[in-house]
Design a protein around this motif. Structure first.
Motif, PDB file in Angstrom:
ATOM      1  N   VAL A  11       0.699  -1.192  -0.110  1.00 34.07           N
ATOM      2  CA  VAL A  11      -0.046  -0.012  -0.056  1.00 34.07           C
ATOM      3  C   VAL A  11       1.013   1.292   0.072  1.00 34.07           C
ATOM      4  O   VAL A  11       0.696   2.418  -0.612  1.00 34.07           O
ATOM      5  N   GLN A  12       2.118   1.378   0.531  1.00 37.58           N
ATOM      6  CA  GLN A  12       2.835   2.485   0.819  1.00 37.58           C
ATOM      7  C   GLN A  12       3.458   2.772  -0.634  1.00 37.58           C
ATOM      8  O   GLN A  12       4.014   3.803  -0.969  1.00 37.58           O
ATOM      9  N   ASN A  13       3.303   1.718  -1.405  1.00 37.93           N
ATOM     10  CA  ASN A  13       3.989   1.803  -2.626  1.00 37.93           C
ATOM     11  C   ASN A  13       3.010   1.974  -3.831  1.00 37.93           C
ATOM     12  O   ASN A  13       3.232   1.736  -5.003  1.00 37.93           O
ATOM     13  N   GLY A  14       1.710   2.119  -3.481  1.00 36.77           N
ATOM     14  CA  GLY A  14       0.862   2.469  -4.508  1.00 36.77           C
ATOM     15  C   GLY A  14      -0.067   1.229  -4.740  1.00 36.77           C
ATOM     16  O   GLY A  14      -0.968   1.218  -5.558  1.00 36.77           O
ATOM     17  N   GLY A  15      -0.033   0.074  -3.918  1.00 38.94           N
ATOM     18  CA  GLY A  15      -0.747  -1.050  -4.150  1.00 38.94           C
ATOM     19  C   GLY A  15      -2.128  -0.990  -3.677  1.00 38.94           C
ATOM     20  O   GLY A  15      -2.706  -0.047  -2.688  1.00 38.94           O
ATOM     21  N   LYS A  16      -3.005  -1.926  -3.799  1.00 34.05           N
ATOM     22  CA  LYS A  16      -4.394  -1.775  -3.470  1.00 34.05           C
ATOM     23  C   LYS A  16      -4.437  -2.582  -1.915  1.00 34.05           C
ATOM     24  O   LYS A  16      -3.807  -3.645  -1.651  1.00 34.05           O
ATOM     25  N   PRO A  17      -5.079  -1.834  -0.886  1.00 33.69           N
ATOM     26  CA  PRO A  17      -5.211  -2.331   0.394  1.00 33.69           C
ATOM     27  C   PRO A  17      -5.880  -3.724   0.504  1.00 33.69           C
ATOM     28  O   PRO A  17      -6.824  -4.022  -0.126  1.00 33.69           O
ATOM     29  N   HIS A  18      -5.334  -4.616   1.333  1.00 34.36           N
ATOM     30  CA  HIS A  18      -5.967  -5.591   1.791  1.00 34.36           C
ATOM     31  C   HIS A  18      -6.299  -5.819   3.229  1.00 34.36           C
ATOM     32  O   HIS A  18      -5.432  -5.649   3.980  1.00 34.36           O
ATOM     33  N   LEU A  19      -7.543  -5.671   3.506  1.00 29.24           N
ATOM     34  CA  LEU A  19      -7.946  -5.517   4.931  1.00 29.24           C
ATOM     35  C   LEU A  19      -8.673  -6.861   5.353  1.00 29.24           C
ATOM     36  O   LEU A  19      -9.208  -7.625   4.840  1.00 29.24           O
ATOM     37  N   GLN A  20      -8.216  -6.915   6.740  1.00 23.55           N
ATOM     38  CA  GLN A  20      -8.730  -8.205   7.479  1.00 23.55           C
ATOM     39  C   GLN A  20      -9.600  -7.472   8.922  1.00 23.55           C
ATOM     40  O   GLN A  20      -8.809  -6.622   9.653  1.00 23.55           O
ATOM     41  N   GLU A  21     -10.751  -7.652   8.870  1.00 24.60           N
ATOM     42  CA  GLU A  21     -11.577  -7.248  10.039  1.00 24.60           C
ATOM     43  C   GLU A  21     -11.270  -7.904  11.423  1.00 24.60           C
ATOM     44  O   GLU A  21     -11.104  -9.238  11.453  1.00 24.60           O
ATOM     45  N   VAL A  22     -10.662  -7.242  12.358  1.00 26.98           N
ATOM     46  CA  VAL A  22     -10.532  -7.600  13.755  1.00 26.98           C
ATOM     47  C   VAL A  22     -11.385  -7.156  14.692  1.00 26.98           C
ATOM     48  O   VAL A  22     -11.591  -5.906  14.865  1.00 26.98           O
ATOM     49  N   GLY A  23     -11.964  -8.143  15.379  1.00 26.62           N
ATOM     50  CA  GLY A  23     -13.003  -7.635  16.626  1.00 26.62           C
ATOM     51  C   GLY A  23     -13.903  -8.656  16.822  1.00 26.62           C
ATOM     52  O   GLY A  23     -14.117  -9.962  16.067  1.00 26.62           O
ATOM     53  N   PRO A  24     -14.898  -8.508  17.772  1.00 26.24           N
ATOM     54  CA  PRO A  24     -15.171  -7.255  18.307  1.00 26.24           C
ATOM     55  C   PRO A  24     -14.217  -6.981  19.579  1.00 26.24           C
ATOM     56  O   PRO A  24     -13.803  -7.916  20.432  1.00 26.24           O
ATOM     57  N   PHE A  25     -13.880  -5.661  19.816  1.00 28.30           N
ATOM     58  CA  PHE A  25     -13.452  -5.454  20.993  1.00 28.30           C
ATOM     59  C   PHE A  25     -14.685  -4.552  21.769  1.00 28.30           C
ATOM     60  O   PHE A  25     -15.054  -3.585  21.230  1.00 28.30           O
ATOM     61  N   VAL A  26     -15.110  -5.357  22.839  1.00 35.15           N
ATOM     62  CA  VAL A  26     -16.555  -4.828  23.470  1.00 35.15           C
ATOM     63  C   VAL A  26     -16.196  -4.099  24.610  1.00 35.15           C
ATOM     64  O   VAL A  26     -15.311  -4.392  25.635  1.00 35.15           O
ATOM     65  N   PHE A  27     -17.143  -3.188  24.798  1.00 35.21           N
ATOM     66  CA  PHE A  27     -17.083  -2.205  26.241  1.00 35.21           C
ATOM     67  C   PHE A  27     -18.719  -2.070  26.467  1.00 35.21           C
ATOM     68  O   PHE A  27     -19.363  -2.252  25.806  1.00 35.21           O
ATOM     69  N   GLU A  28     -18.767  -1.778  27.816  1.00 36.57           N
ATOM     70  CA  GLU A  28     -19.969  -1.297  28.442  1.00 36.57           C
ATOM     71  C   GLU A  28     -19.873   0.321  28.478  1.00 36.57           C
ATOM     72  O   GLU A  28     -18.900   0.846  28.507  1.00 36.57           O
ATOM     73  N   GLU A  29     -21.092   0.712  27.741  1.00 34.14           N
ATOM     74  CA  GLU A  29     -21.004   2.036  27.521  1.00 34.14           C
ATOM     75  C   GLU A  29     -22.083   2.695  28.584  1.00 34.14           C
ATOM     76  O   GLU A  29     -23.451   2.331  28.320  1.00 34.14           O
ATOM     77  N   TRP A  30     -21.854   3.495  29.574  1.00 32.16           N
ATOM     78  CA  TRP A  30     -22.846   4.042  30.429  1.00 32.16           C
ATOM     79  C   TRP A  30     -22.950   5.653  29.932  1.00 32.16           C
ATOM     80  O   TRP A  30     -22.102   6.249  29.851  1.00 32.16           O
ATOM     81  N   LYS A  31     -24.227   5.972  29.977  1.00 23.20           N
ATOM     82  CA  LYS A  31     -24.571   7.589  29.563  1.00 23.20           C
ATOM     83  C   LYS A  31     -25.255   8.022  30.679  1.00 23.20           C
ATOM     84  O   LYS A  31     -26.005   7.496  31.387  1.00 23.20           O
ATOM     85  N   ASP A  32     -24.629   9.202  31.305  1.00 21.85           N
ATOM     86  CA  ASP A  32     -25.336  10.172  32.216  1.00 21.85           C
ATOM     87  C   ASP A  32     -25.317  11.457  31.912  1.00 21.85           C
ATOM     88  O   ASP A  32     -24.444  11.910  31.032  1.00 21.85           O
ATOM     89  N   LYS A  33     -26.047  12.324  32.715  1.00 22.54           N
ATOM     90  CA  LYS A  33     -25.925  13.819  32.613  1.00 22.54           C
ATOM     91  C   LYS A  33     -25.531  14.468  33.898  1.00 22.54           C
ATOM     92  O   LYS A  33     -26.170  13.864  34.789  1.00 22.54           O
ATOM     93  N   TYR A  34     -24.896  15.649  33.823  1.00 20.02           N
ATOM     94  CA  TYR A  34     -24.543  16.370  35.088  1.00 20.02           C
ATOM     95  C   TYR A  34     -24.547  17.686  34.764  1.00 20.02           C
ATOM     96  O   TYR A  34     -24.782  18.116  33.606  1.00 20.02           O
TER      97      TYR A  34
END
Length: 494
Positions: free
Chosen positions: A68-91
């Motif tokens: 890719v650095q030399n102009g080639g077509k990117p080959h992609l590999q999906e890696v995941g999931p990296f999982v989180f708890e997401e908490w929403k609050d207001k203050y």
């Protein structure tokens, strides 16, 4: 006659109470209870969301960085999931009685859950989030400064590649080291942005060192100040965004339609909404409002609901979206994408994951993508009577608008394309505890009323029919019995 009167009363009662009176009473009760008045149950749940969202990150690992650095077509590999708890609050909440509004600061907190996904120590190869983004942004929008910036990049990072290879948690949360102790004019100019806080995601370690991450700077920090309608006076306005960061509209886009706020902050929706109204919410990180469109009726845990989906549209061919173009019609993002440059000054492109519903050429420009609706579409299963999202998944992909930068040695041969970086999913589904509560509070009453109104109407109608038949039949029998006797008496007299 008694059956006739009773049946008529039952019929009228069933129609006027069951079909007309109860729905009006239910709507009045819902409107009276669902608002953000201080001390109310909806307000308490709205202030601190009672359940965590599942926040998952999927990263596109570049398996052929040298090509890719030399102009080639990117080959992609999906890696995941990296999982989180997401908490929403207001203050820092502040109520405005005259405006029937409340202002607050939003905060999102992420808690890593390696037990639900990957460990976070997996090594990822992806475009360097400082080198490439900085060089491309300056080359595209401030080209007169590109020579100085290229010298600064060389002094700070001494790059041999435009890619970074590091554990996921370093890139996204713990941070990549930035050493600003280098005694170089151009490097000092770049580091000044770190010292002033202009670089989002940068955290100061000491006087000369910083840590930069893609998401760590947004964890448990202020996500902006909102002012929204409480819905006490006008119930359908509940949660509607009135201001963001003390402004009643954005000043990002070249057009009023794109700058105005529509919908809520995504943590609450108005009850009794019609499907054709759509579900609108303001996404501060995208500097725009997004509308989910009704697609079909469905059920969730036995609860009747509506199914909504989101499409980012086509800015070049949709008149309402022209203002999302940098320079219409010559510089518009491809179908199904959105250019975030004017929003956050970075050459980033947002889309649905794997460019789902986007221009097919974007998928063809790289290897490794496979857009699928069930994995990459955005959906909301919405119960309209109470205004409750029963199940939802918000999925967005962030890509880099790559271009060659001759002034930076490691970037001079890059191919011009839209390079997928990662995609995120915010998802939540109500469990049995919550759906049972909703059934008891709303649908049990509706079910009882449905049984009552149909029983009253059917039995009333049947009773009315039977009683009328009995009365009519009795008169006929009486007439039949009387007529022959009269005729016999007449003959005898003659």
């Amino acid at each position: 006659k008694k059956i006739l009167i009773g049946s008529a009363i039952a019929l009228v009662f069933g129609i006027f109470v069951g079909f007309i009176g109860f729905p009006k009473l239910l709507k009045k009760m819902i409107k009276g209870q669902l608002n953000l008045k201080p001390g109310s149950e909806p307000r308490e749940m709205w202030e601190k969301f009672p359940i965590a969202l599942n926040f998952s990150v999927y990263v596109f690992n570049v398996t052929n960085p040298d090509e890719v650095q030399n102009g080639g077509k990117p080959h992609l590999q999906e890696v995941g999931p990296f999982v989180f708890e997401e908490w929403k609050d207001k203050y820092d909440l502040e109520d405005f009685e005259d405006e029937d509004a409340v202002a607050y600061n939003m905060r999102n907190t992420f808690i890593f859950r390696p037990d639900l996904g990957l460990s976070g120590e997996d090594f990822i190869v992806m475009p360097h989030p400082l080198i490439q983004i900085m060089a491309i942004a300056v080359k595209r929008d401030k080209e007169v400064m590109i020579n100085m910036i290229s010298e600064g990049i060389e002094a700070l990072f001494k790059p041999t590649t435009p890619f970074v290879r590091a554990p996921f948690m370093d890139i996204f949360f713990r941070g990549i080291d930035v050493d600003c102790s280098v005694d170089h004019f151009a490097a000092t100019a770049i580091c000044l942005n770190f010292h002033t806080g202009a670089v989002k995601g940068a955290v100061k370690v000491n006087e000369t060192h910083f840590k930069f991450s893609l998401m760590g700077g947004a964890n448990h920090t202020d996500a902006g100040r909102y002012k929204v309608a409480r819905g006490v006076k006008v119930n359908r306005d509940i949660g509607r965004v009135l201001e963001f960061d003390d402004s009643d509209e954005l000043s990002v886009w070249d057009g009023d339609e794109c700058n105005r706020f529509r919908g809520t902050d995504t943590t609450i929706f108005a009850p009794l909404m019609k499907p054709e109204e759509g579900l609108w919410s303001f996404a501060a990180d995208l500097c725009r409002s997004l509308g989910a469109e009704y697609e079909k009726k469905t059920k969730y845990a036995g609860i009747p609901a509506y199914y909504y989906t989101i499409d980012l549209g086509d800015p070049k061919n949709d008149p309402e979206l022209h203002c999302f173009c940098r320079d219409y019609p010559d510089d518009c993002p491809p179908k199904g994408t959105m250019d975030l440059t004017l929003c956050n000054e970075a050459p980033l492109i947002v889309s649905l994951p794997h460019f789902f519903k986007a221009d097919p050429q974007l998928v063809a420009d790289v290897d490794g993508l496979n857009p699928q609706e069930e994995k990459h579409g955005v959906f909301i299963i919405f119960e309209s009577i109470s205004g409750t999202p029963l199940s939802a998944a918000k999925r967005l992909q962030f890509s880099l608008s790559v271009m060659p930068v001759p002034e930076v040695e490691v970037m001079k041969s890059l191919r011009k394309l839209t390079m997928p970086l990662f995609w995120v999913e915010e998802a939540a589904s109500l469990d049995k505890t919550w759906t049972d509560m909703l059934k008891k509070k709303v649908f049990l009453v509706i079910k009882i009323n449905n049984i009552f109104k149909w029983m009253s109407t059917i039995f009333g109608a049947c009773g009315l029919f039977v009683s009328l038949y009995m009365l009519y039949g009795k008169n006929q029998i009486t007439t039949t019995n009387v007529t022959p006797t009269t005729e016999v008496n007449t003959i005898e007299k003659h």
